[in-house]
Design a protein around this motif. Structure first.
Motif, PDB file in Angstrom:
ATOM      1  N   TYR A 116       5.472  -1.501  -7.119  1.00 50.26           N
ATOM      2  CA  TYR A 116       5.239  -2.952  -7.091  1.00 50.26           C
ATOM      3  C   TYR A 116       4.141  -3.374  -8.083  1.00 50.26           C
ATOM      4  O   TYR A 116       3.567  -4.447  -7.956  1.00 50.26           O
ATOM      5  CB  TYR A 116       4.889  -3.389  -5.671  1.00 50.26           C
ATOM      6  CG  TYR A 116       6.095  -3.395  -4.754  1.00 50.26           C
ATOM      7  CD1 TYR A 116       6.884  -4.532  -4.625  1.00 50.26           C
ATOM      8  CD2 TYR A 116       6.462  -2.252  -4.066  1.00 50.26           C
ATOM      9  CE1 TYR A 116       8.001  -4.531  -3.812  1.00 50.26           C
ATOM     10  CE2 TYR A 116       7.583  -2.237  -3.240  1.00 50.26           C
ATOM     11  CZ  TYR A 116       8.347  -3.380  -3.130  1.00 50.26           C
ATOM     12  OH  TYR A 116       9.466  -3.374  -2.323  1.00 50.26           O
ATOM     13  N   MET A 117       3.873  -2.487  -9.054  1.00 49.16           N
ATOM     14  CA  MET A 117       2.940  -2.786 -10.145  1.00 49.16           C
ATOM     15  C   MET A 117       1.565  -3.224  -9.623  1.00 49.16           C
ATOM     16  O   MET A 117       0.949  -4.153 -10.139  1.00 49.16           O
ATOM     17  CB  MET A 117       3.530  -3.879 -11.055  1.00 49.16           C
ATOM     18  CG  MET A 117       3.050  -3.811 -12.510  1.00 49.16           C
ATOM     19  SD  MET A 117       3.752  -5.128 -13.525  1.00 49.16           S
ATOM     20  CE  MET A 117       5.425  -4.567 -13.730  1.00 49.16           C
ATOM     21  N   GLN A 118       1.097  -2.538  -8.586  1.00 55.41           N
ATOM     22  CA  GLN A 118      -0.220  -2.820  -8.012  1.00 55.41           C
ATOM     23  C   GLN A 118      -1.088  -1.578  -8.219  1.00 55.41           C
ATOM     24  O   GLN A 118      -1.108  -0.659  -7.401  1.00 55.41           O
ATOM     25  CB  GLN A 118      -0.105  -3.206  -6.544  1.00 55.41           C
ATOM     26  CG  GLN A 118       0.645  -4.508  -6.351  1.00 55.41           C
ATOM     27  CD  GLN A 118       0.779  -4.918  -4.898  1.00 55.41           C
ATOM     28  OE1 GLN A 118       0.211  -4.295  -3.992  1.00 55.41           O
ATOM     29  NE2 GLN A 118       1.529  -5.988  -4.649  1.00 55.41           N
ATOM     30  N   PHE A 119      -1.777  -1.560  -9.364  1.00 58.04           N
ATOM     31  CA  PHE A 119      -2.517  -0.383  -9.778  1.00 58.04           C
ATOM     32  C   PHE A 119      -3.930  -0.399  -9.227  1.00 58.04           C
ATOM     33  O   PHE A 119      -4.604  -1.448  -9.229  1.00 58.04           O
ATOM     34  CB  PHE A 119      -2.582  -0.296 -11.300  1.00 58.04           C
ATOM     35  CG  PHE A 119      -1.238  -0.410 -11.966  1.00 58.04           C
ATOM     36  CD1 PHE A 119      -0.215   0.473 -11.655  1.00 58.04           C
ATOM     37  CD2 PHE A 119      -0.980  -1.409 -12.906  1.00 58.04           C
ATOM     38  CE1 PHE A 119       1.030   0.375 -12.264  1.00 58.04           C
ATOM     39  CE2 PHE A 119       0.251  -1.508 -13.516  1.00 58.04           C
ATOM     40  CZ  PHE A 119       1.263  -0.623 -13.202  1.00 58.04           C
ATOM     41  N   ALA A 120      -4.415   0.761  -8.788  1.00 56.82           N
ATOM     42  CA  ALA A 120      -5.798   0.880  -8.331  1.00 56.82           C
ATOM     43  C   ALA A 120      -6.757   0.816  -9.518  1.00 56.82           C
ATOM     44  O   ALA A 120      -7.871   0.296  -9.407  1.00 56.82           O
ATOM     45  CB  ALA A 120      -5.987   2.194  -7.565  1.00 56.82           C
ATOM     46  N   ASP A 121      -6.329   1.318 -10.663  1.00 56.11           N
ATOM     47  CA  ASP A 121      -7.155   1.311 -11.880  1.00 56.11           C
ATOM     48  C   ASP A 121      -6.780   0.089 -12.721  1.00 56.11           C
ATOM     49  O   ASP A 121      -5.657   0.010 -13.250  1.00 56.11           O
ATOM     50  CB  ASP A 121      -6.917   2.594 -12.670  1.00 56.11           C
ATOM     51  CG  ASP A 121      -7.822   2.710 -13.891  1.00 56.11           C
ATOM     52  OD1 ASP A 121      -8.570   1.744 -14.173  1.00 56.11           O
ATOM     53  OD2 ASP A 121      -7.772   3.753 -14.566  1.00 56.11           O
ATOM     54  N   ARG A 165       0.821  -1.216   0.000  1.00 60.25           N
ATOM     55  CA  ARG A 165       0.000   0.000   0.000  1.00 60.25           C
ATOM     56  C   ARG A 165       0.856   1.268   0.000  1.00 60.25           C
ATOM     57  O   ARG A 165       0.392   2.334  -0.419  1.00 60.25           O
ATOM     58  CB  ARG A 165      -0.928  -0.005   1.212  1.00 60.25           C
ATOM     59  CG  ARG A 165      -1.842  -1.222   1.256  1.00 60.25           C
ATOM     60  CD  ARG A 165      -2.869  -1.124   2.362  1.00 60.25           C
ATOM     61  NE  ARG A 165      -3.626  -2.364   2.505  1.00 60.25           N
ATOM     62  CZ  ARG A 165      -4.648  -2.708   1.722  1.00 60.25           C
ATOM     63  NH1 ARG A 165      -5.033  -1.916   0.744  1.00 60.25           N
ATOM     64  NH2 ARG A 165      -5.288  -3.847   1.923  1.00 60.25           N
ATOM     65  N   ASP A 166       2.093   1.177   0.481  1.00 59.59           N
ATOM     66  CA  ASP A 166       2.936   2.365   0.560  1.00 59.59           C
ATOM     67  C   ASP A 166       3.488   2.790  -0.799  1.00 59.59           C
ATOM     68  O   ASP A 166       3.623   3.981  -1.069  1.00 59.59           O
ATOM     69  CB  ASP A 166       4.108   2.106   1.524  1.00 59.59           C
ATOM     70  CG  ASP A 166       3.643   1.872   2.946  1.00 59.59           C
ATOM     71  OD1 ASP A 166       2.545   2.364   3.281  1.00 59.59           O
ATOM     72  OD2 ASP A 166       4.366   1.185   3.694  1.00 59.59           O
ATOM     73  N   ALA A 167       3.838   1.814  -1.635  1.00 60.41           N
ATOM     74  CA  ALA A 167       4.409   2.132  -2.947  1.00 60.41           C
ATOM     75  C   ALA A 167       3.798   1.219  -4.008  1.00 60.41           C
ATOM     76  O   ALA A 167       4.491   0.359  -4.576  1.00 60.41           O
ATOM     77  CB  ALA A 167       5.920   1.983  -2.909  1.00 60.41           C
ATOM     78  N   PRO A 168       2.514   1.378  -4.280  1.00 56.17           N
ATOM     79  CA  PRO A 168       1.845   0.447  -5.208  1.00 56.17           C
ATOM     80  C   PRO A 168       2.391   0.494  -6.626  1.00 56.17           C
ATOM     81  O   PRO A 168       2.493  -0.534  -7.286  1.00 56.17           O
ATOM     82  CB  PRO A 168       0.382   0.905  -5.165  1.00 56.17           C
ATOM     83  CG  PRO A 168       0.436   2.328  -4.706  1.00 56.17           C
ATOM     84  CD  PRO A 168       1.600   2.414  -3.777  1.00 56.17           C
ATOM     85  N   ILE A 169       2.759   1.692  -7.108  1.00 54.87           N
ATOM     86  CA  ILE A 169       3.265   1.791  -8.479  1.00 54.87           C
ATOM     87  C   ILE A 169       4.590   1.050  -8.613  1.00 54.87           C
ATOM     88  O   ILE A 169       4.850   0.352  -9.591  1.00 54.87           O
ATOM     89  CB  ILE A 169       3.433   3.267  -8.901  1.00 54.87           C
ATOM     90  CG1 ILE A 169       2.108   4.027  -8.761  1.00 54.87           C
ATOM     91  CG2 ILE A 169       3.956   3.335 -10.338  1.00 54.87           C
ATOM     92  CD1 ILE A 169       0.989   3.472  -9.601  1.00 54.87           C
TER      93      ILE A 169
END
Length: 592
Positions: free
Chosen positions: A149-154, A143-147
């Motif tokens: 770790y390629m974890q996109f909200a969209d 949750r701290d660095a989603p981009i």
């Protein structure tokens, strides 16, 4: 050439933009996931196609590479807290290494043996990961660095990233398809023996193909794990995973860039939607869909939708062109040259020497203690009755068979245990008794394959090929596909393919077989011109009237052994030759 490359890039670019526009308009999360999976499986199909579609060696085990990539991403994040932006290239590297390690022993097998051997690899790795306790691996949420770790909200971003990967792999595949790499693979697929004879190191090119194929499959497997955020051995190493790669490629069309893309666009949404709607009532319905797709392809379009539609379009265009005059193909540009004396003697330099060459098949000695010398600029005719061992001798000379004993010396170097491509590199060109064209390629592309043994670049290969095509008189039809050619044109094309490698010695195995009298004269005229140009030739032929006016000397075989050798005038009057091969009627013919 630049315009052609721009046009080839335009199609995948337009497709990618159109697909992206459609995906951005989708709001349902499940449908968005399906739109992401389509390019994922298209890339996986392209990786399979790079090996199996272009070489013809069917792989049932591509899930091994896909799963290695998926677990690299998962375990790398869990145990080392690495970003998938770094792990995906690492996965590609590991997939390439796995391809090399798998390919080297497995390429010794052919046909269904190769396919079954490939099937064993993902199954073995699956059991290893289950034994290690990785039955279900969930990627950690960042949750701290989603981009990072390629974890996109969209979820649209996953689709766009998958499209970028797909576009890149399509471009890479297109570049390969038009390069020496792709031409070598297609030649291997259509006739591996002819490819070897043309100077292609088939094992080396297949190893390159499986290495790159494994790298692409592992990279997309790593991205797939990132999209789903959970990895199980069955979901990445299971038989259905390999089957999906094979099915989308075969359904859309093997050996073409667009085949896996077409297959994925049609089959993946169909299978996923039916699985969501009816999977609870009909477990395994995805497998049924893929199985049904394969059956339909086998029955309706055995090579896939792409090739079926392309062939239909060609037939329609050919029908429209029926009223257009097609230039008559002649082996020479002016008139048929009648066989005449070459009016030049062979030099004393020995370019090929055979010493006590023998080959046995069980108790049968097909070639027995054959010895002879081929001098520079000489045309040597090798004759004898059917079963005398002539073609076996040629196969020994250019490496398709290993001798039981004896030596084949090329410029004094023993080459008897070398592979055909090495002997081709040493300057031996070869045609075949049974023609071995690359049927899906044009005449020019067939000949380009033969030019690669000498050419340093694709441009040089095309220049050498064009020169060779001109020398045999096929320039007017150089763009025609080999599968549409007459027997004479195929014979001349094979001769051009051998010439394109700039050999010092040509081995011609029944080049006049299947030709009418006029056609045979045209081909003989080409061979005569090659002789005048300084080519050294050994030729097997049954048409004696042409041979006695063409060759400098004869080597006569019977039951695998040399019974005599010498000038045509002497050999054709030898009682042993008449009895074994020519027949008594030749005495009367020779007297006239």
């Amino acid at each position: 050439m630049t315009m052609l490359r721009m046009r080839s890039l335009l199609r995948p670019l337009l497709f990618t933009i159109a697909y992206a526009a459609i995906s951005l308009g989708v709001t349902n999360s499940y449908y968005q996931l399906i739109l992401t999976l389509v390019p994922v499986w298209a890339v996986f199909g392209l990786s399979w196609n790079l090996l199996s579609g272009y070489t013809g060696l069917i792989s049932f085990g591509h899930a091994a590479f896909f799963g290695i990539g998926a677990y690299t991403t998962a375990l790398g994040q869990i145990y080392f807290d690495l970003s998938p932006w770094l792990l995906i290239p690492v996965a590609a590297m590991l997939g390439g290494i796995a391809g090399l390690l798998i390919g080297f022993p497995t390429f010794r097998l052919q046909g269904h043996y190769f396919a079954l051997a490939m099937l064993a690899y993902p199954l073995a790795i699956l059991y290893v990961f289950e034994w290690l306790g990785f039955q279900e691996v969930t990627l950690p949420i960042k949750r701290d660095a989603p981009i990072a770790y390629m974890q996109f909200a969209d979820p649209h971003l996953y689709t766009l990233l998958a499209l970028v990967i797909m576009f890149a792999i399509i471009v890479v595949t297109q570049v390969i398809e038009r390069s020496r790499f792709g031409m070598a693979l297609l030649a291997i697929k259509q006739n591996e023996a002819a490819a070897e004879a043309a100077g292609i190191n088939t094992l080396a090119w297949k190893l390159r193909a499986i290495t790159l194929s494994g790298a692409i499959a592992a990279a997309i497997g790593a991205f797939y794990a990132q999209v789903l955020l959970v990895v199980t051995p069955q979901s990445v190493f299971g038989m259905l995973v390999s089957a999906q790669a094979l099915t989308v490629a075969m359904f859309g069309g093997v050996g073409t860039v667009w085949g896996p893309v077409i297959g994925s666009v049609i089959l993946i949404p169909l299978a996923e939607i039916l699985h969501a709607e009816a999977g609870a009532r009909f477990p395994g319905i995805q497998g049924v869909i893929f199985g049904f797709a394969i059956v339909c392809v086998i029955l309706i379009a055995p090579e896939g939708l792409f090739w079926k539609l392309r062939d239909l379009l060609r037939k329609r265009l050919a029908t429209k062109a029926d009223d257009i005059d097609v230039p008559e193909v002649s082996a020479v540009n002016t008139k048929v040259l009648k066989p005449t004396s070459r009016q030049r003697a062979a030099t004393g330099e020995v370019v090929l020497e055979v010493r006590k060459l023998s080959r046995s098949f069980g108790g049968l000695r097909a070639v027995q203690d054959v010895s002879f010398k081929l001098h520079k600029n000489e045309i040597l005719g090798i004759i004898g009755p059917n079963g005398a061992g002539k073609t076996t001798l040629f196969n020994l000379l250019n490496g398709f068979l290993k001798p039981s004993q004896g030596e084949v010396l090329i410029d004094g170097r023993n080459m008897s245990c070398e592979r055909p491509h090495t002997i081709c590199e040493a300057g031996i060109g070869r045609t075949f008794q049974v023609m071995r064209p690359f049927l899906r390629m044009s005449i020019l592309d067939n000949v380009v394959v033969g030019a690669y043994v000498r050419a340093r670049s694709d441009e040089e290969a095309r220049k050498l090929a064009a020169d060779a095509v001109t020398r045999v008189g096929l320039s007017a039809v150089a763009d025609r596909v080999a599968g549409e050619l007459s027997t004479k044109e195929l014979r001349l094309m094979e001769l051009a393919r051998a010439l394109a490698g700039q050999p010092r010695i040509l081995l011609l195995d029944e080049t006049l077989a299947g030709l009418g009298h006029g056609e045979a004269d045209e081909v003989v005229a080409v061979i005569q011109q090659l002789a005048r140009d300084g080519m050294t030739i050994a030729i097997i032929e049954h048409t004696m009237q042409a041979m006695v006016r063409l060759v400098d000397s004869f080597l006569v075989l019977d039951h695998g052994a040399v019974i005599t050798e010498g000038e045509p005038e002497v050999v054709t009057r030898d009682s042993r030759v008449i009895e074994a091969y020519l027949g008594k009627k030749w005495v009367g013919h020779a007297a006239n």
